[in-house]
Structure formats: C-alpha cells, structure tokens
Design a protein around this motif. Structure first.
Motif, short mmCIF file in Angstrom:
data_model
loop_
_atom_site.label_atom_id
_atom_site.label_comp_id
_atom_site.label_asym_id
_atom_site.label_seq_id
_atom_site.Cartn_x
_atom_site.Cartn_y
_atom_site.Cartn_z
N VAL A 1 28.20 -2.07 15.31
CA VAL A 1 26.95 -1.45 14.91
C VAL A 1 26.41 -0.67 16.11
O VAL A 1 26.20 -1.25 17.18
N ILE B 1 21.85 3.82 13.38
CA ILE B 1 21.02 3.32 12.29
C ILE B 1 19.54 3.58 12.55
O ILE B 1 18.69 3.04 11.86
N PHE C 1 17.97 3.25 5.95
CA PHE C 1 18.52 1.98 6.43
C PHE C 1 19.37 1.32 5.35
O PHE C 1 20.41 0.72 5.66
N SER C 2 18.94 1.40 4.10
CA SER C 2 19.73 0.81 3.02
C SER C 2 21.13 1.41 2.99
O SER C 2 22.13 0.69 2.85
N ALA D 1 23.07 0.16 6.23
CA ALA D 1 23.43 -1.26 6.16
C ALA D 1 24.53 -1.48 5.13
O ALA D 1 25.48 -2.25 5.36
N ILE E 1 26.74 -4.88 4.78
CA ILE E 1 25.65 -5.85 4.69
C ILE E 1 24.97 -5.69 3.34
O ILE E 1 24.57 -4.60 2.95
N LEU F 1 16.94 -5.92 10.69
CA LEU F 1 17.35 -6.46 9.39
C LEU F 1 16.23 -7.26 8.74
O LEU F 1 15.97 -7.13 7.53
N CYS G 1 16.20 -8.56 5.11
CA CYS G 1 17.37 -9.44 5.22
C CYS G 1 16.98 -10.67 6.04
O CYS G 1 16.96 -10.62 7.27
N PHE H 1 22.83 -2.63 -0.13
CA PHE H 1 21.64 -3.18 0.54
C PHE H 1 20.41 -2.46 0.00
O PHE H 1 20.36 -1.23 -0.01
#
Length: 285
Positions: free
Chosen positions: A57, A62, A79-80, A83, A88, A112, A117, A149
């Motif tokens: 990562v 990100i 971000f969705s 990830a 994830i 996260l 998450c 995600f």
C-alpha cells in the motif's frame, strides 16, 4: 481483540482466507534545503522482501492528489475504489505493517477506520520484529484479489484545525504533540513551516512508545504511565498531532491498544504552521 496482533498470532493465521496482509512502508527524507520532506514509495523495499502474501500500500496513492497537503484524505468514493482494488472489503480483515516504527501502518489503520473498516489490525513490531525472529519472507510482486469496499465516514477519527482550536482552551481536551522534544520546543527539525507547538499541547514523541530493538510497542502498563506522565488521563478527550498526521496516528494506535480513543489532527502542522492566523508557541516565548 485489540488493534495490535503479535507475530505469533499472525504466523498462526497466514492461511486464514479472511486475513490479508499489507506492507504500508513509505520512505521520507528531508528536502535539500531542509524546508520540507520528500516522500518516496516503499515499493522497491517491498519487492525485495515482504511477509508471505503481503501486498503493498502506497499511502500517497490512496491520498487526494488535488489537495495542497501531504497524505490528504481522499473522498469516500475515491477511497472505496482504492481499497477495493487492494483487496479490502466485507469479510476481509486487513493486517498492516511497515518498516518505520508503525508510522505508516498506523496511518493506514486510522484511515481505514475513518472510512468505516473497524476490523483492521496492525502487526506489533512490524517488519523488524518479524524478520528479527527469523520468520518467513517472500520477494517479488504480489496482489490480493479485488474486493468491494463501501466507505462510510466515521466521525471523530480525524479532526480539522477548527476542532483543534476549540480544544486549546477546553479543560476536557488534551492536545498531544507526537513530534520530538526539539520540535515541540521550536528549536529545529521543522519540515512543515513555522517552528513551535500548538498552545497548551503536551509532548510525547511517538517513537518513545516503541522498543528500540524490536520496534514493538511498549507493554500496556508502561504506555499508560508515559501518557499519564505527559498529562493524559482516562476520560480525557485526546487530540494528537504531528507534522502530517502520521506519527500522530501511531500515538492514537498506542492509545487504542490501552483502551483510550484519540482523534488525529489529519493535516497537523503542515496546515497549522503555514496559517499565520493559527498560534504557535516556542520555549522562551
């Protein structure tokens, strides 16, 4: 289960299909003029060696590239997508580690959590402890299958400058500077603008929370003592800051490990110190 897992625990869960491991290493160095930090991907180090079936990562990848601050939080949709591409998603428990005293693993862990998450974990001691114990490593590229995600922002994980300003004169809030004593005093080591600290803040460097050899966090009783000595009591509202919200994330992780929540000032001094309307103090002022 708390946010930290031991090397023994992870070694026993390497074949668990719900566990996906991520190397979060990012490398930083001062700019030639000392005024800023240069961030470089840790991908090459990961390719040379990583935990079994660990993907990489890059915190920069990100983050929101359109913001003027390093490691800026992206939109929930962005971000969705990031990830999910990393693998994830629902039913997946990410286990994060890095090579820098948990700093980047902690930042990814906090990010996260910010996006909903709650199952992310951090390997206590990270790369240094795992390899120091002679545990297996692999080389070369690896990626997890993509997942879905759906980000849902959880308030209070990260806070902004206005929340920090409101906490300065609030007796129920403790502001903690996770930078070095020298930086806290305003005597040097500044890569984010003006030197100094946010008024009323106490100092407990994030690196003081880990063991020198293994880089594992200190035992819980010792962590509690250090935070208490710095001025943090159970029940306090804690906001942690640093230069860019990274070391502060490690401090927030340490607090979570002993059962105390803390918010992280996401943009930290890279925003505060560059705004002349925001006060900073130095020793001797």
């Amino acid at each position: 289960m708390g946010p930290l897992v031991s090397t023994d625990w992870l070694a026993g869960h390497l074949d668990d299909p719900s566990i996906r491991i991520f190397d979060c290493t990012l490398l930083t160095r001062p700019a030639p003029d000392g005024s800023d930090l240069i961030s470089e991907s840790g991908r090459d180090a990961w390719l040379a060696g990583h935990l079994p079936r660990a993907a990489h990562v890059d915190v920069q990848a990100i983050s929101d590239p359109d913001q003027p601050f390093r490691y800026a939080l992206p939109s929930p949709d962005r971000f969705s997508e990031a990830a999910g591409a990393l693998g994830i998603g629902q039913g997946i428990r990410p286990v994060l580690y890095c090579r820098n005293h948990h700093l980047w693993a902690a930042r990814v862990w906090n990010t996260l959590r910010h996006y909903g998450c709650a199952d992310a974990l951090v390997l206590d001691g990270g790369w240094a402890k795992w390899t120091g114990e002679g545990r297996p490593v692999e080389a070369g590229a690896f990626c997890h299958p993509p997942a879905r995600f759906a980000a849902s922002v959880r308030p209070g994980i990260f806070v902004d400058a206005d929340a920090v300003a409101a906490g300065i004169d609030d007796p129920r809030t403790v502001l903690v500077n996770a930078l070095s004593p020298q930086q806290h005093a305003g005597r040097g080591g500044v890569h984010y603008g003006r030197a100094g600290r946010i008024p009323g803040s106490v100092n407990l460097p994030a690196r003081a929370l880990t063991e020198a050899g293994t880089t594992a966090y200190l035992p819980p009783d010792r962590l509690r003592s250090l935070f208490a000595e710095a001025g943090v009591s159970a029940g306090d509202r804690v906001i942690v800051y640093c230069g860019g919200g990274v070391a502060a994330s490690s401090s927030a992780l340490a607090l979570a490990a002993i059962g105390q929540e803390a918010a992280v000032y996401a943009r930290s001094l890279q925003e505060w110190a560059r705004d002349p309307a925001r006060p900073l103090v130095r020793d001797g002022d």
